[in-house]
Design a protein around this motif. Structure first.
Motif: not given
Ligand SMILES: Cc1cc2nc3c(=O)[nH]c(=O)nc-3n(C[C@H](O)[C@H](O)[C@H](O)COP(=O)(O)OP(=O)(O)OC[C@H]3O[C@@H](n4cnc5c(N)ncnc54)[C@H](O)[C@@H]3O)c2cc1C
Length: 400
Positions: A121-125, A30-42, A12-16
């Protein structure tokens, strides 16, 4: 924990990476998904004013996330706020117990705590943004400003009032964002008034300036509100926004000139319209909206951050309960949240009128009300009403 990892729609890709995004990432992981977060700020964005949590629902979510103690440690502990005249002389006082929540923390501190809780635990871009979302039967193909294209199962827009995912998947902002006739700016500055866990407010018709101490009095937040018809400006152009603010407050007395001077050096200048977001539905195929992107209640409601945190808990929980089936999970999320969000948005009704009175007479009436407030028997009803709205949701335990 009883939740089993879900094989369906795991990626699941999360923007923000504001408040809603990292909170959702926490619960999805925590529920077993694999989230990735993309954020426009540095990086995680500091800044913003103090946000309140009120009542059992808010505190339960913070407790279940294991961040209640962290938030308590960094709480603002603010006392009464004082309305002053142009000479800085007290006119009236706004008691802390009437308007503050049970727990108040600077928005920037909350964003940092949430990032720290999820970072390992989560990939942040960072420094990137989605440019297109193309959906097919099996998932979504996503392109980015900087990164190479990637596939995900689902996309969540947790990218705030001016949501990018909403624009890409639902349509232009003008259809969903309703301005409330006010603009707001806030930034960190020196605590030059030596305020001790307190703040001062000064209003003239259509304008409100406030300064209050923060982070154990080591700094202060300067806050400006002004009434205006819709303004057109570049949201990335801070200098332009600062010019707008300086013009709106030109000639206003009290500490205003000093604060406007200090704004040029602020590390975290924030400027935006006071608006709400209204959509008929929060999901579109494999894309769904959360937090301000879905249902911004505006700062006038005092509910935006609690609403975002609760929405994150419910969205992740319903997706998990539906075994990752997005059609079912998204529909149940919306069903559980709709009325609650509506109540939070409603709590902003009329607040702008007394916060930024348009005339001297209205300002006088507001100040008289504050003067009397500590003595009126219905004083407690205001706080009680706000807490009732914040509590108007029954949270399921998704881990049973
Ligand atoms: C710096 C800042 C200061 C704020 N100050 C206040 C304040 O003083 N008063 C108030 O009431 N509310 C303020 N807010 C809004 C407040 O945080 C939210 O109302 C509430 O907490 C709900 O959070 P949210 O996560 O839905 O939205 P937000 O906290 O706004 O988070 C949205 C995130 O999405 C990011 N984003 C935006 N566009 C993109 C994109 N294209 N791609 C990827 N990421 C993107 C933003 O940088 C931000 O980090 C502020 C928000 C920010 C970002």
């Amino acid at each position: 924990m009883n939740t089993t990892p879900r094989p369906k729609n795991k990626n699941i890709l999360i923007s923000g990476a504001g408040v809603a995004g990292p909170a959702l990432a926490y619960w999805l992981h925590r529920h077993g998904f694999t989230p990735t977060v993309v954020e426009s700020a540095p990086g995680v964005r500091d800044g913003g004013y103090a946000v309140d949590f009120r009542g059992e629902a808010h505190l339960t979510v913070l407790d279940r996330m294991g961040i209640l103690a962290d938030i308590r440690r960094e709480r603002t502990n603010m006392g009464a706020m004082t309305y002053v005249n142009e000479a800085g002389k007290k006119i009236s006082s706004m008691p802390a117990d009437v308007f503050s929540g049970d727990l108040e923390i600077l928005r920037g501190d909350l964003a940092r705590i949430l990032y720290e809780r999820t970072g390992k635990d989560v990939e942040y871009v960072f420094d990137d943004s989605i440019t297109s979302i193309t959906e097919d039967a099996k998932g979504v193909q996503v392109t980015f400003e900087r990164s190479a294209p990637r596939r995900f199962d689902l996309v969540v827009g947790a990218d705030g009032l001016h949501s990018n995912v909403r624009a890409l998947a639902f349509g232009p902002e003008s259809r969903f964002v309703k301005g409330m006739g006010l603009y707001c700016a806030i930034f960190t500055t020196a605590n030059h008034l030596g305020l001790d866990h307190t703040g001062q407010l000064y209003n003239t018709p259509g304008r409100l300036v406030s300064v209050y101490s923060a982070r154990k009095n080591t700094e202060a937040k300067a806050m400006f509100y002004f009434g205006s018809p819709s303004l057109s400006y570049d949201r990335r152009d801070v200098e332009q926004q600062q010019r707008i603010l300086a013009e709106a407050f030109a000639g206003i007395g009290w500490e205003t000139p000093r604060l406007l001077d200090a704004m040029r050096d602020a590390r975290d200048f924030y400027f935006d319209s006071i608006s709400q977001v209204h959509l008929d539905r929060w999901s579109q195929g494999r894309s769904v909206l959360l937090g301000d992107a879905a249902c911004c209640a505006s700062p006038l409601s005092g509910m935006g951050t609690g609403l975002a945190m609760i929405g994150a808990y419910v969205l992740a929980g319903e997706l998990a309960a539906a075994g990752g089936d997005h059609r079912v999970g998204f529909a149940r999320y919306e069903e559980a949240m709709r009325e609650y969000a509506k109540g939070c948005q409603k709590s902003a009704d009329g607040v702008g009128d007394w916060m930024v009175p348009e005339s001297r007479l209205k300002a006088w009436i507001v100040n008289q009300n504050y003067k009397l407030l500590p003595y009126v028997p219905w004083k407690g009803l205001i706080a009680k009403g706000i807490r009732k709205t914040a509590n108007a949701i029954t949270l399921k335990d998704y881990e049973r």
